[in-house]
Design a protein around this motif. Structure first.
Motif, PDB file in Angstrom:
ATOM      1  N   LEU A   1       0.808  -1.214   0.000  1.00  0.00           N
ATOM      2  CA  LEU A   1       0.000   0.000   0.000  1.00  0.00           C
ATOM      3  C   LEU A   1       0.845   1.269   0.000  1.00  0.00           C
ATOM      4  N   ILE A   2       2.058   1.194   0.531  1.00  0.00           N
ATOM      5  CA  ILE A   2       2.951   2.351   0.586  1.00  0.00           C
ATOM      6  C   ILE A   2       4.198   1.990  -0.216  1.00  0.00           C
ATOM      7  N   PRO A   3       4.405   2.608  -1.384  1.00  0.00           N
ATOM      8  CA  PRO A   3       5.391   2.089  -2.334  1.00  0.00           C
ATOM      9  C   PRO A   3       6.850   2.464  -2.104  1.00  0.00           C
ATOM     10  N   VAL A   4       7.155   3.417  -1.235  1.00  0.00           N
ATOM     11  CA  VAL A   4       8.559   3.838  -1.097  1.00  0.00           C
ATOM     12  C   VAL A   4       9.429   2.695  -0.561  1.00  0.00           C
ATOM     13  N   VAL A   5      10.575   2.518  -1.201  1.00  0.00           N
ATOM     14  CA  VAL A   5      11.598   1.565  -0.752  1.00  0.00           C
ATOM     15  C   VAL A   5      12.925   2.302  -0.731  1.00  0.00           C
ATOM     16  N   GLU A   6      13.581   2.313   0.422  1.00  0.00           N
ATOM     17  CA  GLU A   6      14.879   2.970   0.550  1.00  0.00           C
ATOM     18  C   GLU A   6      15.989   1.993   0.162  1.00  0.00           C
ATOM     19  N   LEU A   7      16.729   2.319  -0.888  1.00  0.00           N
ATOM     20  CA  LEU A   7      17.869   1.512  -1.297  1.00  0.00           C
ATOM     21  C   LEU A   7      19.136   2.152  -0.746  1.00  0.00           C
ATOM     22  N   CYS A   8      19.834   1.414   0.117  1.00  0.00           N
ATOM     23  CA  CYS A   8      21.049   1.934   0.735  1.00  0.00           C
ATOM     24  C   CYS A   8      22.173   0.925   0.551  1.00  0.00           C
ATOM     25  N   PRO A   9      23.101   1.182  -0.362  1.00  0.00           N
ATOM     26  CA  PRO A   9      24.202   0.250  -0.567  1.00  0.00           C
ATOM     27  C   PRO A   9      25.249   0.358   0.532  1.00  0.00           C
ATOM     28  N   ALA A  10      25.975  -0.729   0.735  1.00  0.00           N
ATOM     29  CA  ALA A  10      27.178  -0.697   1.554  1.00  0.00           C
ATOM     30  C   ALA A  10      28.297  -0.098   0.711  1.00  0.00           C
TER      31      ALA A  10
ATOM     32  N   ARG B   1      17.255  -1.398  -8.179  1.00  0.00           N
ATOM     33  CA  ARG B   1      16.339  -0.308  -8.545  1.00  0.00           C
ATOM     34  C   ARG B   1      15.381  -0.758  -9.647  1.00  0.00           C
ATOM     35  N   GLU B   2      15.919  -1.487 -10.637  1.00  0.00           N
ATOM     36  CA  GLU B   2      15.077  -1.970 -11.731  1.00  0.00           C
ATOM     37  C   GLU B   2      14.013  -2.933 -11.220  1.00  0.00           C
ATOM     38  N   VAL B   3      14.416  -3.808 -10.319  1.00  0.00           N
ATOM     39  CA  VAL B   3      13.449  -4.758  -9.751  1.00  0.00           C
ATOM     40  C   VAL B   3      12.341  -4.011  -9.029  1.00  0.00           C
ATOM     41  N   MET B   4      12.711  -3.067  -8.169  1.00  0.00           N
ATOM     42  CA  MET B   4      11.711  -2.348  -7.388  1.00  0.00           C
ATOM     43  C   MET B   4      10.766  -1.539  -8.275  1.00  0.00           C
ATOM     44  N   THR B   5      11.310  -0.910  -9.278  1.00  0.00           N
ATOM     45  CA  THR B   5      10.472  -0.149 -10.202  1.00  0.00           C
ATOM     46  C   THR B   5       9.525  -1.073 -10.956  1.00  0.00           C
ATOM     47  N   SER B   6      10.021  -2.244 -11.375  1.00  0.00           N
ATOM     48  CA  SER B   6       9.217  -3.163 -12.175  1.00  0.00           C
ATOM     49  C   SER B   6       8.061  -3.763 -11.388  1.00  0.00           C
ATOM     50  N   ILE B   7       8.164  -3.806 -10.051  1.00  0.00           N
ATOM     51  CA  ILE B   7       7.078  -4.373  -9.245  1.00  0.00           C
ATOM     52  C   ILE B   7       6.193  -3.285  -8.641  1.00  0.00           C
ATOM     53  N   GLY B   8       6.316  -2.061  -9.158  1.00  0.00           N
ATOM     54  CA  GLY B   8       5.405  -1.002  -8.761  1.00  0.00           C
ATOM     55  C   GLY B   8       5.814  -0.220  -7.537  1.00  0.00           C
ATOM     56  N   GLN B   9       7.036  -0.442  -7.037  1.00  0.00           N
ATOM     57  CA  GLN B   9       7.506   0.309  -5.877  1.00  0.00           C
ATOM     58  C   GLN B   9       8.186   1.603  -6.332  1.00  0.00           C
ATOM     59  N   LYS B  10       8.470   2.468  -5.368  1.00  0.00           N
ATOM     60  CA  LYS B  10       9.103   3.762  -5.651  1.00  0.00           C
ATOM     61  C   LYS B  10      10.451   3.797  -4.933  1.00  0.00           C
ATOM     62  N   PRO B  11      11.529   3.367  -5.592  1.00  0.00           N
ATOM     63  CA  PRO B  11      12.832   3.343  -4.921  1.00  0.00           C
ATOM     64  C   PRO B  11      13.421   4.740  -4.755  1.00  0.00           C
ATOM     65  N   VAL B  12      14.004   4.980  -3.579  1.00  0.00           N
ATOM     66  CA  VAL B  12      14.767   6.200  -3.330  1.00  0.00           C
ATOM     67  C   VAL B  12      16.167   5.780  -2.895  1.00  0.00           C
ATOM     68  N   LEU B  13      17.164   6.551  -3.292  1.00  0.00           N
ATOM     69  CA  LEU B  13      18.554   6.196  -3.021  1.00  0.00           C
ATOM     70  C   LEU B  13      19.074   6.925  -1.794  1.00  0.00           C
ATOM     71  N   VAL B  14      19.570   6.156  -0.822  1.00  0.00           N
ATOM     72  CA  VAL B  14      20.292   6.712   0.321  1.00  0.00           C
ATOM     73  C   VAL B  14      21.771   6.674  -0.067  1.00  0.00           C
ATOM     74  N   ARG B  15      22.351   7.822  -0.348  1.00  0.00           N
ATOM     75  CA  ARG B  15      23.676   7.866  -0.970  1.00  0.00           C
ATOM     76  C   ARG B  15      24.794   7.442  -0.032  1.00  0.00           C
ATOM     77  N   GLN B  16      24.619   7.633   1.264  1.00  0.00           N
ATOM     78  CA  GLN B  16      25.619   7.234   2.251  1.00  0.00           C
ATOM     79  C   GLN B  16      24.933   6.481   3.383  1.00  0.00           C
ATOM     80  N   GLU B  17      25.623   5.484   3.909  1.00  0.00           N
ATOM     81  CA  GLU B  17      25.057   4.732   5.023  1.00  0.00           C
ATOM     82  C   GLU B  17      24.865   5.644   6.232  1.00  0.00           C
ATOM     83  N   ILE B  18      23.688   5.535   6.843  1.00  0.00           N
ATOM     84  CA  ILE B  18      23.380   6.297   8.040  1.00  0.00           C
ATOM     85  C   ILE B  18      22.303   5.553   8.803  1.00  0.00           C
ATOM     86  N   GLU B  19      22.413   5.509  10.116  1.00  0.00           N
ATOM     87  CA  GLU B  19      21.443   4.789  10.929  1.00  0.00           C
ATOM     88  C   GLU B  19      20.030   5.341  10.708  1.00  0.00           C
ATOM     89  N   GLY B  20      19.088   4.435  10.439  1.00  0.00           N
ATOM     90  CA  GLY B  20      17.702   4.847  10.250  1.00  0.00           C
ATOM     91  C   GLY B  20      17.360   5.288   8.849  1.00  0.00           C
TER      92      GLY B  20
END
Length: 318
Positions: free
Chosen positions: A150-159, A171-190
């Motif tokens: 119901l809530i499509p945002v998915v936070e993608l945070c690479p190591a 990102r391609e997988v998440m987009t293809s299944i109807g989710q909305k990926p956002v990129l966390v550019r640097q690792e950070i708690e939370g």
């Protein structure tokens, strides 16, 4: 909802609420899904719970063919069976570093060489549980919001060692299944979502602790104030539209005010003791404990109505 991709296979490891939600997200878009959980009782009931929710989504007009969708979801008797042939793996274990380190060791050893491995962790950076892996380049955080169907945002945070190719494929997988990926550019708690949510919660607790407003009035300020705008635009777009000259004009007009407010928000109020007791008493006076499950169903119904409204206005996520 029509399947957007050719049949592919996802492995969902851990079948609590988040794992069930991920199964719905993948299966409704045509993926084959294999479920595995070390808790046999939880695994045994997961598919029935998924079907129950799929039928509710169908009743709400948010998908068609619930029974056909659940046919794509099967349980696996072992971790190895669940991972066989999987193109994408989503881990949903408890928020414990050591648990995730051990589980990711097994996932990396047993997964197909091409499979991407994502973690649903809501706070732990992937570097804390993937550094020791031979295949650490294909591991990352893919943090959803509950419920993800119901809530499509998915936070993608690479190591630091996650490869650009693995991130791009995730990102391609998440987009293809109807989710909305956002990129966390640097690792950070939370990551992003919980840090933003935490900032609002800390101020809500602070206002309550000082007797500035009741829990009910603070909730009302968000749900009937800020939340109405935030349902379709974020904080930067909000202020960009709230001054004649856009965001730069807004900052010039109100920057000093928010700097002054920010100076009073340095210390966090502890979420414990008498404050929590008072807030709990107020919430239970508004919603008795026995009514919590029904209110959660109400929440999901409201989210479904909102999703239908957003889809009718051209938002195809979810």
């Amino acid at each position: 909802m029509e399947a957007a991709t050719a049949a592919r296979r996802a492995a969902i490891i851990g079948t609590g609420l988040i794992g069930q939600g991920w199964a719905i997200v993948f299966a409704r878009m045509g993926w084959e899904v294999r479920l595995y959980d070390v808790n046999a009782a939880m695994l045994a009931e997961a598919r029935a719970l998924i079907l129950q929710q799929l039928r509710e989504l169908e009743t709400q007009g948010l998908l068609a063919g619930a029974d056909a969708i659940v046919d794509r979801v099967q349980t696996a008797a072992s971790l190895q069976e669940a991972l066989a042939g999987a193109d994408y793996i989503q881990e949903n274990s408890p928020e414990q570093v050591q648990t995730k380190r051990q589980l990711f060791s097994e996932l990396d050893a047993l997964a197909e060489p091409h499979a991407i491995i994502g973690s649903s962790t809501s706070s732990i950076p992937a570097s804390q549980f993937t550094e020791h892996l031979a295949g650490r380049h294909r591991c990352l955080v893919a943090h959803p919001v509950n419920p993800p169907y119901l809530i499509p945002v998915v936070e993608l945070c690479p190591a630091p060692w996650t490869s650009p190719e693995a991130l791009a494929r995730a990102r391609e997988v998440m987009t293809s299944i109807g989710q909305k990926p956002v990129l966390v550019r640097q690792e950070i708690e939370g990551f992003i979502l919980n840090r933003l949510q935490g900032a609002l919660l800390h101020e809500a607790f602070r206002l309550a602790s000082q007797g500035i407003a009741s829990a009910e009035d603070i909730d009302t300020t968000v749900k009937d104030g800020l939340g109405l705008r935030w349902a379709f635009m974020g904080p930067f777009e909000t202020i960009d539209l709230n001054a004649p000259g856009g965001i730069a004009d807004y900052c010039q007009r109100y920057g000093d005010l928010y700097q002054s407010i920010g100076a009073t928000q340095g210390e966090c109020v502890a979420w414990e003791g008498a404050l929590v007791d008072t807030l709990s008493d107020e919430r239970r006076s508004l919603l008795p404990a026995e009514d919590l499950p029904a209110r959660r169903f109400w929440r999901d119904d409201m989210l479904m109505r909102l999703m239908r409204h957003k889809q009718s206005n051209g938002d195809n996520h979810g």
